[in-house]
Design an enzyme around this catalytic site. Sequence first.
Site, mmCIF file in Angstrom:
data_model
loop_
_atom_site.group_PDB
_atom_site.id
_atom_site.type_symbol
_atom_site.label_atom_id
_atom_site.label_comp_id
_atom_site.label_asym_id
_atom_site.label_seq_id
_atom_site.Cartn_x
_atom_site.Cartn_y
_atom_site.Cartn_z
ATOM 1 N N ARG A 1 119.348 15.074 -28.573
ATOM 2 C CA ARG A 1 119.300 16.154 -29.560
ATOM 3 C C ARG A 1 118.320 17.205 -29.067
ATOM 4 N NH1 ARG A 1 123.438 14.739 -30.916
ATOM 5 N NH2 ARG A 1 124.214 14.028 -32.935
ATOM 6 N N GLU B 1 121.901 25.268 -32.293
ATOM 7 C CA GLU B 1 123.120 25.411 -31.509
ATOM 8 C C GLU B 1 124.065 26.362 -32.240
ATOM 9 O OE1 GLU B 1 124.755 21.544 -30.716
ATOM 10 O OE2 GLU B 1 123.169 21.046 -29.281
ATOM 11 N N HIS C 1 126.720 21.363 -25.188
ATOM 12 C CA HIS C 1 126.922 20.168 -26.017
ATOM 13 C C HIS C 1 128.363 19.674 -25.903
ATOM 14 C CE1 HIS C 1 125.373 17.953 -29.863
ATOM 15 N NE2 HIS C 1 125.952 17.132 -29.004
#
Length: 328
Positions: free
Chosen positions: A231, A260, A278
């Site tokens: 994370r 994000e 990601h």
Amino acid sequence: MNLKASAPVVVALGLVDPALVVGHLPPGSRFVAEPSDADLRAAVGAVVRADADVDVALLDRMPALRVLARTGVGVERVDVAEATRRGIAVVVTPGAGTHAVAEGAMAMVLHLVKRLRATTECVAQGRWADRGGLVLGDLEGATIGIVGFGRIGRRVGTLAAPFGMTVVAHDPYLGTGTTLDGAELVTLDELRSRAHVVTLHLPLTPQTQHLVDDAFLAAVPPGAVLVNCGRGGLLDLDAAAEALADGRLSGLGLDVFDPEPPVHHPVFDHPDVVLSPHVMGLSVGATRATFTAAAQGVTDVLAGRRPAALADPAWDVPDRTTQQQEEQ
């Protein structure tokens, strides 16, 4: 006929390809990829992407909701406690992306240790004579420190061992001084002092926020490589930038960010940094498996079965008699 019972509405919260979920939802259900307010009001299930915020306000707009299925395991953007209070199951899909994320972490490690950006530029820019100045590292004989030794962390250890790496791991839920799946379990202090490669696979909690900061990076061996596929909030990017500048880090790999999408950070421009948006858990196979698992979780809950994985194990299958009376 009761439409909610015979033709359940399942909505997407975030971008979901219907082809990946429709075949695994209850027969006759209606899947809505771009739900209207009316669809949200009617929805009994939802497939939730990582970038979707599921808060009290959204739950209030979905009064019929019985199950949220998160494509992945991170639920920091889902109000799990409130969902459980309302009797809503929050399904997660912990195993689907395990191998893909672990492979992504090792790909970043190899890219950084073997300095593939520099070698590519050497050839592409016609600087063949500069190859003598390239310093490529080795995995054989190096120690990899895995922070977070769940499914993904253990898979990283499995992949690292055949390269001849020594595997040490730390997990706040596991003890130290023993060996597990080929990894020596150590304290965080010992891990950061020994590891030539550090890879992060912890969930984000108040305790792990900025776990990797100036103090952490001050203790790593000079020239260490750091990869974060856990994370974004686990890492203080300013601290990482300083560590790259003074040589404590020789490479940084990031698949996750906070927030994000991220605001541009100067570290992104560093030649020894590799970035991905990601997506390491979204290989072709992992994506299919993740959405299948999410859809199956929705189906299980709507059929009165306990799903394979829950964000809050305290949730229990509601009494079917009461549930049927409520639906009539």
